[in-house]
Design a protein around this motif. Structure first.
Motif, PDB file in Angstrom:
ATOM      1  N   THR A  65       0.832  -1.204   0.000  1.00  0.00           N
ATOM      2  CA  THR A  65       0.000   0.000   0.000  1.00  0.00           C
ATOM      3  C   THR A  65       0.867   1.254   0.000  1.00  0.00           C
ATOM      4  O   THR A  65       0.600   2.199  -0.742  1.00  0.00           O
ATOM      5  N   LYS A  66       1.913   1.259   0.819  1.00  0.00           N
ATOM      6  CA  LYS A  66       2.822   2.416   0.864  1.00  0.00           C
ATOM      7  C   LYS A  66       3.526   2.596  -0.471  1.00  0.00           C
ATOM      8  O   LYS A  66       3.677   3.711  -0.956  1.00  0.00           O
ATOM      9  N   ALA A  67       3.964   1.491  -1.085  1.00  0.00           N
ATOM     10  CA  ALA A  67       4.638   1.569  -2.379  1.00  0.00           C
ATOM     11  C   ALA A  67       3.693   2.090  -3.455  1.00  0.00           C
ATOM     12  O   ALA A  67       4.087   2.886  -4.306  1.00  0.00           O
ATOM     13  N   GLU A  68       2.447   1.663  -3.403  1.00  0.00           N
ATOM     14  CA  GLU A  68       1.450   2.131  -4.369  1.00  0.00           C
ATOM     15  C   GLU A  68       1.201   3.620  -4.200  1.00  0.00           C
ATOM     16  O   GLU A  68       1.118   4.355  -5.178  1.00  0.00           O
ATOM     17  N   GLU A  69       1.100   4.059  -2.956  1.00  0.00           N
ATOM     18  CA  GLU A  69       0.898   5.492  -2.704  1.00  0.00           C
ATOM     19  C   GLU A  69       2.093   6.296  -3.187  1.00  0.00           C
ATOM     20  O   GLU A  69       1.933   7.363  -3.768  1.00  0.00           O
ATOM     21  N   THR A  70       3.292   5.801  -2.960  1.00  0.00           N
ATOM     22  CA  THR A  70       4.499   6.483  -3.402  1.00  0.00           C
ATOM     23  C   THR A  70       4.539   6.552  -4.916  1.00  0.00           C
ATOM     24  O   THR A  70       4.869   7.587  -5.489  1.00  0.00           O
ATOM     25  N   THR A  71       4.180   5.480  -5.587  1.00  0.00           N
ATOM     26  CA  THR A  71       4.165   5.443  -7.040  1.00  0.00           C
ATOM     27  C   THR A  71       3.149   6.432  -7.586  1.00  0.00           C
ATOM     28  O   THR A  71       3.425   7.158  -8.530  1.00  0.00           O
ATOM     29  N   GLN A  72       1.990   6.473  -6.988  1.00  0.00           N
ATOM     30  CA  GLN A  72       0.959   7.406  -7.439  1.00  0.00           C
ATOM     31  C   GLN A  72       1.394   8.844  -7.206  1.00  0.00           C
ATOM     32  O   GLN A  72       1.177   9.705  -8.043  1.00  0.00           O
ATOM     33  N   ASP A  73       2.026   9.128  -6.098  1.00  0.00           N
ATOM     34  CA  ASP A  73       2.489  10.486  -5.807  1.00  0.00           C
ATOM     35  C   ASP A  73       3.617  10.881  -6.744  1.00  0.00           C
ATOM     36  O   ASP A  73       3.672  12.010  -7.209  1.00  0.00           O
ATOM     37  N   GLY A  74       4.495   9.970  -7.069  1.00  0.00           N
ATOM     38  CA  GLY A  74       5.642  10.255  -7.918  1.00  0.00           C
ATOM     39  C   GLY A  74       5.304  10.316  -9.391  1.00  0.00           C
ATOM     40  O   GLY A  74       5.988  10.983 -10.161  1.00  0.00           O
ATOM     41  N   SER A  75       4.253   9.676  -9.835  1.00  0.00           N
ATOM     42  CA  SER A  75       3.935   9.625 -11.261  1.00  0.00           C
ATOM     43  C   SER A  75       3.120  10.813 -11.734  1.00  0.00           C
ATOM     44  O   SER A  75       3.097  11.100 -12.913  1.00  0.00           O
ATOM     45  N   THR A  76       2.458  11.512 -10.843  1.00  0.00           N
ATOM     46  CA  THR A  76       1.686  12.681 -11.252  1.00  0.00           C
ATOM     47  C   THR A  76       2.586  13.903 -11.183  1.00  0.00           C
ATOM     48  O   THR A  76       3.196  14.187 -10.166  1.00  0.00           O
ATOM     49  N   GLN A  77       2.663  14.625 -12.293  1.00  0.00           N
ATOM     50  CA  GLN A  77       3.534  15.785 -12.381  1.00  0.00           C
ATOM     51  C   GLN A  77       2.742  17.013 -11.987  1.00  0.00           C
ATOM     52  O   GLN A  77       1.655  17.253 -12.487  1.00  0.00           O
ATOM     53  N   SER A  78       3.291  17.774 -11.089  1.00  0.00           N
ATOM     54  CA  SER A  78       2.569  18.962 -10.649  1.00  0.00           C
ATOM     55  C   SER A  78       2.689  20.059 -11.698  1.00  0.00           C
ATOM     56  O   SER A  78       3.570  20.051 -12.553  1.00  0.00           O
ATOM     57  N   ALA A  79       1.827  21.059 -11.618  1.00  0.00           N
ATOM     58  CA  ALA A  79       1.750  22.121 -12.613  1.00  0.00           C
ATOM     59  C   ALA A  79       2.971  23.019 -12.579  1.00  0.00           C
ATOM     60  O   ALA A  79       3.358  23.584 -13.597  1.00  0.00           O
TER      61      ALA A  79
END
Length: 183
Positions: free
Chosen positions: A153-167
């Motif tokens: 779950t932590k790895a999935e959250e990290t992946t989701q946070d890292g894959s979305t590029q902020s504006a």
């Protein structure tokens, strides 16, 4: 949820030293897991109650058979969810031991009263020892599975946070230039 951990500790004392060692060794992790996941807490305590409650004081062959059946279910689950070859091998050994005990139960009726009493106590001790080891292994398996799930779950959250590029992030310079053939 602290009550669930206390109940588990009480059940572990009843189950025997092997289970008590596992509960005390993994105490902090167990407490955390039980607080975060009430269904896990309920599942662990109900499993302990089933194993300890079946034929608790009864020593008739059918009570011993019922205890073997409950333990066989636990061993089957351990075998199916084994993370290592050693755990699978140990589950097979426990299954064989339970089958050996179950094969010996009908023979008790053919023995004299004195022999039957001695053999029944011997079988009860074997089942008690198996119960301790199987419950301990089952508890360790539950803890490991919960830890793996938490890490995933932590790895999935990290992946989701890292894959979305902020504006406010700028794309790499290569992304701005169009490719032209021949250059």
């Amino acid at each position: 949820m602290a009550g669930s951990f206390k109940m588990l500790l009480k059940l572990a004392r009843t189950a025997g030293p092997a289970v008590l060692v596992v509960v005390t060794q993994y105490g902090p992790q167990l407490r955390k897991l039980m607080n975060e996941n009430p269904q896990l807490a309920q599942g662990i305590t109900s499993r302990f109650q089933r194993v300890l409650g079946v034929g608790g004081t009864g020593s008739a062959p059918r009570d011993l058979s019922a205890r073997c059946q409950v333990l066989r279910e636990q061993v089957t689950f351990l075998y199916a969810s084994a993370n290592t070859a050693e755990v699978a091998q140990q589950a097979r050994l426990w299954r064989d031991e339970l089958e050996s005990i179950e094969r010996a139960l009908p023979v008790l009726d053919a023995m004299s009263r004195k022999q039957r009493s001695v053999q029944r106590r011997h079988l009860e001790r074997r089942i008690d020892v198996l119960s301790q080891h199987i419950l301990a292994a089952s508890l360790v398996d539950d803890i490991e599975d919960a830890e793996v799930a938490e890490e995933a779950t932590k790895a999935e959250e990290t992946t989701q946070d890292g894959s979305t590029q902020s504006a406010d992030e700028t794309p790499p310079p290569e992304a701005d230039k169009p490719e032209t053939p021949g250059q």
